[in-house]
Design a protein around this motif. Structure first.
Motif, short mmCIF file in Angstrom:
data_model
loop_
_atom_site.label_atom_id
_atom_site.label_comp_id
_atom_site.label_asym_id
_atom_site.label_seq_id
_atom_site.Cartn_x
_atom_site.Cartn_y
_atom_site.Cartn_z
N LYS A 138 0.83 -1.20 0.00
CA LYS A 138 0.00 0.00 0.00
C LYS A 138 0.87 1.25 0.00
CE LYS A 138 -3.93 1.87 2.65
NZ LYS A 138 -4.97 1.63 1.64
N PRO A 139 0.59 2.21 -0.88
CA PRO A 139 1.36 3.46 -0.84
C PRO A 139 1.00 4.24 0.42
CG PRO A 139 -0.46 3.66 -2.38
CD PRO A 139 -0.44 2.22 -1.94
N GLY A 140 1.89 5.12 0.84
CA GLY A 140 1.61 5.82 2.08
C GLY A 140 2.21 7.21 2.13
N TYR A 141 1.57 8.05 2.89
CA TYR A 141 2.06 9.38 3.21
C TYR A 141 2.01 9.58 4.72
CZ TYR A 141 2.21 11.12 -1.63
OH TYR A 141 2.53 11.33 -2.94
N ASP A 142 2.63 10.64 5.18
CA ASP A 142 2.72 10.93 6.61
C ASP A 142 1.38 10.81 7.34
OD1 ASP A 142 4.55 12.58 8.80
OD2 ASP A 142 2.45 13.20 8.84
N PRO A 143 0.30 11.43 6.87
CA PRO A 143 -0.96 11.34 7.63
C PRO A 143 -1.53 9.92 7.71
CG PRO A 143 -1.32 12.46 5.55
CD PRO A 143 0.15 12.34 5.73
N LEU A 144 -1.24 9.09 6.71
CA LEU A 144 -1.70 7.70 6.77
C LEU A 144 -0.97 6.96 7.88
CD1 LEU A 144 -1.91 6.79 2.97
CD2 LEU A 144 -3.66 7.77 4.45
N ALA A 145 0.33 7.23 8.02
CA ALA A 145 1.09 6.60 9.10
C ALA A 145 0.66 7.13 10.46
CB ALA A 145 2.59 6.82 8.88
N GLN A 146 0.36 8.44 10.53
CA GLN A 146 -0.13 8.99 11.79
C GLN A 146 -1.46 8.33 12.16
OE1 GLN A 146 -0.14 13.13 12.69
NE2 GLN A 146 1.59 13.62 11.36
N ALA A 147 -2.28 8.03 11.15
CA ALA A 147 -3.59 7.43 11.42
C ALA A 147 -3.45 5.98 11.86
CB ALA A 147 -4.46 7.52 10.17
N THR A 148 -2.62 5.19 11.15
CA THR A 148 -2.55 3.75 11.42
C THR A 148 -1.67 3.40 12.61
OG1 THR A 148 -0.79 3.56 9.76
CG2 THR A 148 -3.03 3.05 9.05
N SER A 149 -0.76 4.29 13.00
CA SER A 149 0.12 4.00 14.13
C SER A 149 -0.50 4.41 15.46
CB SER A 149 1.46 4.70 13.96
OG SER A 149 1.30 6.11 14.02
N GLY A 150 -1.62 5.11 15.42
CA GLY A 150 -2.28 5.54 16.64
C GLY A 150 -1.97 6.97 17.05
N ILE A 151 -1.05 7.63 16.34
CA ILE A 151 -0.68 8.99 16.72
C ILE A 151 -1.89 9.91 16.72
CG2 ILE A 151 0.63 11.04 16.01
CD1 ILE A 151 2.85 9.18 15.10
N ALA A 196 25.49 -2.77 3.62
CA ALA A 196 24.33 -3.25 4.36
C ALA A 196 23.06 -2.78 3.69
CB ALA A 196 24.38 -2.76 5.81
N HIS A 197 21.97 -3.43 4.06
CA HIS A 197 20.64 -3.05 3.59
C HIS A 197 19.86 -2.49 4.78
CE1 HIS A 197 16.65 -4.36 1.45
NE2 HIS A 197 16.80 -3.04 1.50
N VAL A 198 19.68 -1.18 4.80
CA VAL A 198 18.96 -0.51 5.88
C VAL A 198 17.51 -0.31 5.45
CG1 VAL A 198 18.80 1.60 7.28
CG2 VAL A 198 21.05 0.70 6.60
N GLU A 199 16.58 -0.71 6.30
CA GLU A 199 15.17 -0.58 5.97
C GLU A 199 14.40 0.05 7.12
OE1 GLU A 199 13.49 -4.11 3.55
OE2 GLU A 199 15.04 -5.00 4.82
N THR A 200 13.54 0.99 6.79
CA THR A 200 12.59 1.53 7.75
C THR A 200 11.33 1.89 6.98
OG1 THR A 200 12.27 3.09 9.57
CG2 THR A 200 13.31 3.96 7.59
N SER A 201 10.32 2.34 7.69
CA SER A 201 9.06 2.72 7.05
C SER A 201 8.36 3.77 7.88
CB SER A 201 8.15 1.49 6.87
OG SER A 201 7.69 1.03 8.13
N LEU A 202 7.41 4.44 7.26
CA LEU A 202 6.62 5.44 7.98
C LEU A 202 5.86 4.79 9.12
CD1 LEU A 202 5.11 7.53 5.02
CD2 LEU A 202 7.38 7.69 6.06
N PHE A 203 5.32 3.61 8.89
CA PHE A 203 4.54 2.91 9.92
C PHE A 203 5.41 2.57 11.12
CE2 PHE A 203 2.41 -1.12 11.42
CZ PHE A 203 1.31 -0.49 11.99
N GLU A 204 6.61 2.07 10.86
CA GLU A 204 7.52 1.74 11.96
C GLU A 204 7.91 2.99 12.75
OE1 GLU A 204 10.60 -1.46 10.71
OE2 GLU A 204 9.68 -0.73 8.86
N THR A 205 8.14 4.08 12.03
CA THR A 205 8.47 5.33 12.72
C THR A 205 7.31 5.79 13.57
OG1 THR A 205 10.00 6.01 10.97
CG2 THR A 205 9.11 7.75 12.36
N GLY A 206 6.09 5.70 13.04
CA GLY A 206 4.92 6.07 13.82
C GLY A 206 4.79 5.24 15.08
N LEU A 207 5.03 3.94 14.96
CA LEU A 207 4.96 3.06 16.13
C LEU A 207 6.03 3.43 17.15
CD1 LEU A 207 4.31 -0.40 14.44
CD2 LEU A 207 2.65 1.05 15.61
#
Length: 378
Positions: A138-151, A196-207
């Motif tokens: 699923k594509p995502g933007y900041d407000p979607l991560a704020q919504a799904t992470s509980g912020i 190395a392969h560094v991975e993060t996501s908006l959802f993980e940051t929100g959590l």
């Protein structure tokens, strides 16, 4: 003299747009890295159009996030441009990308193959919801991560419509985590010679931002509700309305609460009431206590509240608007406003040996460095 460009000599390829990857690139550029920003020749970074206001043809949002970088436009569908992209990847120390899932693979760039061919490369992926799970494509933007992470569930006021944090907290946080991961990988590479392969996501940051509320739920089953300017765990710890404006008061422990009651007229009896002596009880009695403090603050101006509380060293400050923040003497004193392209912008929020790292550069126009790259790689 102290070296104010600790990452000088590091080359980073930014395949990014909007906020998350560009903010990571900005941090690295300010620290002295060479950041090559690859953009779509037709549209460029979407943030170029995020205005008004505009400056030199591009949105100020773009300038704020892309100072000190080079801009190269490439059409991934063009064979020559795709070949140039692969050469640049091979010659870079690190790649940062936040393109939509599957886009690079569509044009023949697979991260596993890239790392196999370039074993010292540090490849950084910034996704929306992570690489696995039901939302991974699923594509995502900041407000979607704020919504799904509980912020958003703990932001705003109770029984009111949802409110997002007013800045791109998750996007910029994801950029910061990317830089932290990249620097950790760079340190590791110095020891073992491997990328190395560094991975993060908006959802993980929100959590990650939700660490404390999620911990409270895990232990007690509590589902936090929004408290406006207040905090669920500490009382009083919120904004109060004075006669001419708002003031934030943070009595973060029992001793400070006692001092607060000594400082403000009309609260002496409140401070002597043993029901309010401990924070754990003040949280429970929030509904009874807060109106008493509100009434006391309402009788005073912001300056009077500040003077009274400062005398007892109770943390407080007025609520400032953006124009007031920009011209505030404290903003000036700490030197966080840096110059780039003849204008002032907000720089990095730290110093190294009393010097704030900065590239001093401006944001590039779209394709500003095309000719130089094509001549070098023809």
């Amino acid at each position: 003299m102290t070296n104010t460009a600790p990452l000088r000599g590091l080359t980073v390829l930014e395949l990014g747009h909007s906020v998350a990857a560009p903010y990571a690139g900005l941090i690295l550029a300010e620290l002295g890295a060479r950041v090559i920003k690859v953009e779509n020749p037709a549209t460029g970074d979407y943030a170029r159009g995020w205005g008004p206001p505009f400056y030199k043809g591009d949105a100020t949002a773009f300038h704020a996030l892309n100072r000190g970088k080079e801009s190269l436009t490439l059409d991934f569908a063009d064979a020559a441009d795709a070949s140039l992209l692969k050469r640049l990847v091979g010659e870079s120390d690190a790649v940062i990308q936040n393109l939509r899932p599957g886009l690079l693979a569509k044009f023949g760039i697979n991260v596993d193959e890239v790392l196999r061919d370039n074993p010292t490369l540090i490849w950084c992926d910034i996704g929306a919801f992570g690489k696995s799970g039901p939302l991974s494509r699923k594509p995502g933007y900041d407000p979607l991560a704020q919504a799904t992470s509980g912020i958003m569930s703990v932001t705003g006021e109770a029984d009111r419509p949802p409110v997002r944090v007013g800045v791109s907290l998750v996007d910029m946080g994801s950029g910061m985590w990317t830089v932290i991961g990249l620097l950790a990988a760079l340190f590791q590479r110095q020891k073992n010679g491997k990328g190395a392969h560094v991975e993060t996501s908006l959802f993980e940051t929100g959590l990650a931002w939700m660490t404390i509320p999620l911990a409270a739920h895990a232990i007690s089953g509590e589902v936090r509700k929004p408290h406006g300017s207040a905090l669920a765990e500490i009382v009083p710890y919120q904004a109060f309305k004075a006669s001419d404006g708002w003031v934030m008061i943070a009595a973060g422990n029992d001793k400070l609460f006692g001092k607060l009651c000594q400082a403000l007229p009309g609260l002496k009896a409140v401070g002597e009431d043993q029901r309010f002596a401990l924070n754990r009880d003040r949280v429970i009695l929030r509904g009874e206590l807060i109106p008493l403090i509100e009434a006391a603050v309402a009788q005073l101006t912001v300056a009077e509240v500040s003077t009274a509380l400062d005398a007892f060293q109770v943390p407080n400050c007025p609520l400032l608007s953006i124009d007031q923040v920009w011209t505030h003497p404290q903003t000036t004193a700490i030197g966080i406003l840096t110059t780039g392209g003849g204008e002032k912008w907000v720089g990095l929020p730290f110093t190294l040996d009393d010097v704030r790292p900065t590239s001093g550069g401006a944001a590039p126009t779209l394709g500003a460095d095309n000719d130089a790259f094509r001549q070098e790689y023809q």
